[in-house]
Scaffold this active site. Sequence first.
Site, PDB file in Angstrom:
ATOM      1  N   ILE A  76      62.159  51.020   4.344  1.00 58.04           N
ATOM      2  CA  ILE A  76      61.192  52.047   3.949  1.00 58.04           C
ATOM      3  C   ILE A  76      61.141  51.986   2.428  1.00 58.04           C
ATOM      4  O   ILE A  76      62.172  51.982   1.749  1.00 58.04           O
ATOM      5  CB  ILE A  76      61.596  53.447   4.474  1.00 58.04           C
ATOM      6  N   SER A  77      59.939  51.892   1.883  1.00 60.89           N
ATOM      7  CA  SER A  77      59.780  51.571   0.462  1.00 60.89           C
ATOM      8  C   SER A  77      60.323  52.664  -0.454  1.00 60.89           C
ATOM      9  O   SER A  77      60.437  53.829  -0.077  1.00 60.89           O
ATOM     10  CB  SER A  77      58.302  51.339   0.139  1.00 60.89           C
TER      11      SER A  77
END
Length: 209
Positions: A54-55
């Site tokens: 997840i960025s």
Amino acid sequence: MAELIQQLIDQGYLKTKKIIQAFKKIKRQDFVLPDLQSESGENVPLSIGYGQTISQPLTVAFMLELLDLQEGQKVLDIGSGSGWTTTLLAEIIGPKGKVFAIERIQELKDFGEKNASKYNFIKSNRATFMVGDGTKGLPEQAPFDRIHVAAAANKIPSALLKQLAIGGKLIIPQGINFHDIILIEKIGKDKYQRQKFPGFSFVPLIESD
């Protein structure tokens, strides 16, 4: 996460009211693995398994601000992973907009879809998740007003350029070891303007077998 959002505002990464509101409403903790819940408010990428992440919130904020999203737009999200960015996109473009999310790994497609459903975006048909090769885009739904790519390409897929509406914007990381974020605006048939923003790191964009 509230503290991090305020930091991103103070540092100039979050600027637009509707994007700030989306960051506050769409909780990152709803999109991370259970054992990483306590780290969801940190400004770092977090593993979601299968070699994906997840960025980092700063990167997501930066890319969303560059996209200049408008209500009612049709958006393609490639490499949807946890579903966090997809859900942020769906929130920002509003109930008349539509996000199509492509993920190449079935288990992550299911994970992202389940996470987005916490905000009623699946049932209301504002976001649709599917498994596929993001480098090919989604020709049957083109053209798109905005295309967001969450993984780094060696070269920008020509299919995505073709599927962009005139006046539309594509944002995609590019490079091999260190990545530039490339913002492309389609200003006419086969005519594009490009801007480059260096200094980022992403997982690679992979074509499905």
